[in-house]
Design a protein around this motif. Structure first.
Motif, PDB file in Angstrom:
ATOM      1  N   SER A   1      16.297 -57.269 124.464  1.00 36.90           N
ATOM      2  CA  SER A   1      17.028 -56.048 124.130  1.00 36.90           C
ATOM      3  C   SER A   1      18.787 -56.429 123.679  1.00 36.90           C
ATOM      4  CB  SER A   1      17.235 -56.105 126.269  1.00 36.90           C
ATOM      5  OG  SER A   1      18.146 -57.127 126.771  1.00 36.90           O
TER       6      SER A   1
ATOM      7  N   LEU B   1      17.993 -55.165 120.006  1.00 35.43           N
ATOM      8  CA  LEU B   1      18.448 -53.641 119.799  1.00 35.43           C
ATOM      9  C   LEU B   1      19.595 -53.044 118.693  1.00 35.43           C
ATOM     10  CD1 LEU B   1      17.978 -51.140 121.681  1.00 35.43           C
ATOM     11  CD2 LEU B   1      19.190 -51.058 122.888  1.00 35.43           C
TER      12      LEU B   1
ATOM     13  N   SER C   1      18.604 -52.083 115.610  1.00 37.26           N
ATOM     14  CA  SER C   1      17.105 -51.575 115.744  1.00 37.26           C
ATOM     15  C   SER C   1      17.566 -50.098 114.561  1.00 37.26           C
ATOM     16  CB  SER C   1      16.836 -51.491 116.865  1.00 37.26           C
ATOM     17  OG  SER C   1      15.721 -52.108 117.418  1.00 37.26           O
ATOM     18  N   GLY C   2      18.724 -49.215 115.187  1.00 34.15           N
ATOM     19  CA  GLY C   2      19.454 -48.810 114.186  1.00 34.15           C
ATOM     20  C   GLY C   2      18.300 -48.092 114.841  1.00 34.15           C
ATOM     21  N   PHE C   3      18.125 -46.836 114.435  1.00 36.49           N
ATOM     22  CA  PHE C   3      17.468 -45.779 115.011  1.00 36.49           C
ATOM     23  C   PHE C   3      15.712 -45.667 115.116  1.00 36.49           C
ATOM     24  CE2 PHE C   3      20.726 -43.894 112.500  1.00 36.49           C
ATOM     25  CZ  PHE C   3      21.569 -42.943 113.281  1.00 36.49           C
ATOM     26  N   ASN C   4      15.108 -46.695 114.821  1.00 37.04           N
ATOM     27  CA  ASN C   4      14.115 -47.299 115.141  1.00 37.04           C
ATOM     28  C   ASN C   4      14.192 -47.388 116.719  1.00 37.04           C
ATOM     29  OD1 ASN C   4      11.350 -48.077 115.100  1.00 37.04           O
ATOM     30  ND2 ASN C   4      11.508 -49.574 113.142  1.00 37.04           N
ATOM     31  N   PRO C   5      12.919 -46.528 116.914  1.00 36.20           N
ATOM     32  CA  PRO C   5      12.283 -46.622 119.082  1.00 36.20           C
ATOM     33  C   PRO C   5      12.437 -47.945 118.886  1.00 36.20           C
ATOM     34  CG  PRO C   5      11.670 -44.770 117.510  1.00 36.20           C
ATOM     35  CD  PRO C   5      12.427 -45.161 116.221  1.00 36.20           C
ATOM     36  N   PHE C   6      11.354 -48.034 118.608  1.00 38.46           N
ATOM     37  CA  PHE C   6      10.735 -49.863 118.915  1.00 38.46           C
ATOM     38  C   PHE C   6      10.886 -51.120 118.235  1.00 38.46           C
ATOM     39  CE2 PHE C   6       7.537 -45.395 118.930  1.00 38.46           C
ATOM     40  CZ  PHE C   6       8.105 -45.143 120.145  1.00 38.46           C
ATOM     41  N   TYR C   7      10.507 -52.410 118.263  1.00 36.63           N
ATOM     42  CA  TYR C   7      11.364 -53.665 118.091  1.00 36.63           C
ATOM     43  C   TYR C   7      10.650 -53.532 116.964  1.00 36.63           C
ATOM     44  CZ  TYR C   7      13.823 -53.604 122.214  1.00 36.63           C
ATOM     45  OH  TYR C   7      15.411 -53.784 122.752  1.00 36.63           O
TER      46      TYR C   7
END
Ligand SMILES: Nc1ncnc2c1ncn2[C@@H]1O[C@H](COP(=O)(O)OP(=O)(O)OP(=O)(O)O)[C@@H](O)[C@H]1O
Ligand SMILES: [Mg+2]
Lengths: 281, 235
Positions: free
Chosen positions: B94, B97, B100-106
């Motif tokens: 976490s 995070l 990550s920006g708008f990317n929903p996954f790592y």
């Protein structure tokens, strides 16, 4: 017994009801963990009363599909509640109590004064405790329910990592540049969606049970966020399916039967949790 | 321009001032230690820098294009709810995070980074353990690993070695120092461990209701307050 069940399953509306019920149970369990851990469960409770008030308004206005009115009202209240609960703890609690009791009282008053139905008490009762049978759902209800469920699931998957971060440690998330306010808002709106969805199945008074029992049960046994969420989703779906089948066969009210199954499941998980702890010692 | 400029800063809670007239700058690559007695407002200062609370008055400016999501943070206390189900791996991840920006996954790069920070903190074997069942020192290491994941330009640490055993404490200081020297990460650290502070830091900020000293570590040793603080501790 089995014969009777297979008999019932011949009818498409029974299948529809099962699908809808399972979807609702699935969605409401997803956010349960976050709700419980963030101490938002009271918001869920307050919102369900608001939704009841909104249903009353809808029935007074004779709107045939009340979701269209109930959904926006509940979402707006979710946003308002989130704001107030943030500013000061005590005031926020009082605001929620006021809103929820107020909506409940006024809703009942409205239904009594304006309703043309011959069975006001029956109407109120089914809004509070769920329709005696979700077999009365029409096809539009079913499609709205499927649409909303998919929406909830997609939102949950897309924001899963963010929801975890904001639930686990909001200060850290905020400090390191994650906009927790937006994600709190998304959580609140999704709760509102779930509540409106679940109104149909268990009625507004019993919604919290559908949200909280699966999460609390899974937390007894599992230790990671992901496993708790997967477990509570399975738990919720299983209990809902079982509850619905029993209610179809025995003619018991759907909502309360499902809640009874949830309680039973919780007790079982609680015992499993205890015995695990005992073994570890 | 400096990475962080605090001017005429007054800190406190509900209008009551805790620390006043703070005036300092942090440049890129600095290793600043904040020292002072218990309750002198060090943690409050850090929270204010991080935007978790508002200053009573004064300004905090970020320069050099520093963004909030390039900062890592280790809180002094993390109140995690008693029943929180979370594995070590989930918590450390976490920290990634904020990139990550708008990317929903790592991404796999983020997962590698989490893996590397767990390895650095020596908690790789705890990866799937439940956070709330760890010891205090182990929990501290998990949160440090999370902070490392979040760090890209600046790292803020509130008493990072509290609760760590001597071996890990030494490793910890080595790690922070190498992040600072080799990776060019700016470090702001609150600590009571005066000998390590003097050994590793480049700048020192001494607060006690007001600002007693700000400057380089060498100057601090020569100053009156520095000599007193140093002497007072080592005796
Ligand atoms: N949430 C709060 N509300 C009101 N006052 C607070 C709050 N947190 C801290 N204080 C007060 O602010 C002052 C400074 O607290 P702070 O936590 O910044 O001290 P500190 O320098 O970090 O001390 P320590 O070395 O013990 O960590 C203390 O007097 C404390 O009582
Ligand atoms: Mg402190």
């Amino acid at each position: 017994m089995i014969d009777k069940l297979i008999d019932y399953l011949q009818y498409p509306f029974v299948i529809y009801a099962l699908i809808v019920g399972i979807l609702i149970a699935f969605c409401s369990s997803l956010l349960g963990v976050t709700l419980v851990l963030k101490r938002f469960s009271f918001i869920g409770d307050g919102l369900s009363h608001v939704a009841f008030g909104a249903v009353a308004i809808a029935s007074v206005l004779k709107i045939t599909n009340n979701t269209l009115l109930v959904l926006p009202i509940t979402i707006i209240c979710a946003i308002l509640l989130l704001r107030t609960s943030k500013s000061t703890k005590i005031k926020g609690d009082a605001a929620i109590a006021m809103l929820s009791v107020g909506a409940l009282g006024l809703g009942y008053l409205l239904m009594n004064i304006f309703s043309t139905s011959s069975n006001v008490t029956g109407d109120v009762c089914s809004t509070l405790f769920g329709a005696t049978s979700i077999l009365t759902l029409n096809s539009l209800d079913v499609w709205i329910c499927i649409g909303l469920s998919v929406l909830v699931l997609v939102v949950f998957i897309l924001f899963y990592n963010k929801i975890f971060a904001v639930t686990f440690d909001e200060d850290f998330a905020l400090a390191t540049g994650t906009n927790s306010n937006i994600y709190n808002l998304i959580i609140a709106i999704t709760i509102a969606l779930v509540i409106v969805l679940a109104m149909n199945l268990v009625g507004s008074l019993l919604i919290s049970a559908l949200v909280i029992f699966p999460a609390l049960s899974a937390m007894r046994v599992f230790k990671s966020f992901k496993s708790v969420i997967i477990c509570s989703a399975c738990f919720s779906v299983f209990c809902a399916a079982l509850g619905m089948i029993i209610s179809i066969l025995e003619g018991t009210p759907v909502g309360s039967t499902i809640v009874a199954m949830d309680i039973l499941g919780f007790i079982i998980f609680w015992i499993i949790g205890l015995s695990r702890k005992g073994l570890a010692k | 321009m400096a990475l962080l400029t605090c001017s005429n800063l007054n800190l406190g809670y509900d209008g009551t001032i805790v620390a006043e007239q703070l005036e300092f700058v942090v440049n890129s690559g600095d290793y600043l230690c904040i020292v002072g007695e218990n309750g002198s407002g060090k943690s409050t200062l850090m929270k204010t820098i991080l935007g978790l609370k508002n200053p009573i008055s004064g300004s905090i400016l970020f320069g050099d294009d520093l963004k909030r999501n390039e900062i890592g943070y280790l809180p002094q206390q993390t109140v995690v709810q008693k029943d929180f189900p979370a594995s070590v791996k989930e918590i450390v991840l976490s920290g990634c995070l904020n990139s990550s920006g708008f990317n929903p996954f790592y991404t796999s790069a983020q997962k590698k980074k989490a893996q590397a920070s767990m390895e650095r903190m020596g908690i790789l074997d705890l990866a799937s353990s439940c956070y709330r069942e760890l010891s205090g020192g182990q929990q501290q290491r998990v949160l440090l690993a999370r902070a490392l994941c979040a760090t890209r330009k600046m790292l803020l640490l509130d008493e990072p070695v509290a609760g760590l055993d001597p071996k890990v404490t030494v490793e910890m200081y080595g790690l922070i120092s190498s992040l600072n020297k080799d990776s060019g990460i700016t470090v702001i650290m609150i600590s009571h461990d005066i000998s390590s502070i003097l050994r590793y830091s480049s700048h020192i900020l001494h607060v006690d209701r007001s600002q007693l000293f700000f400057g380089t570590t060498t100057d601090y040793l020569q100053s009156e307050v520095g000599a007193m603080f140093n002497g007072g501790v080592s005796q």
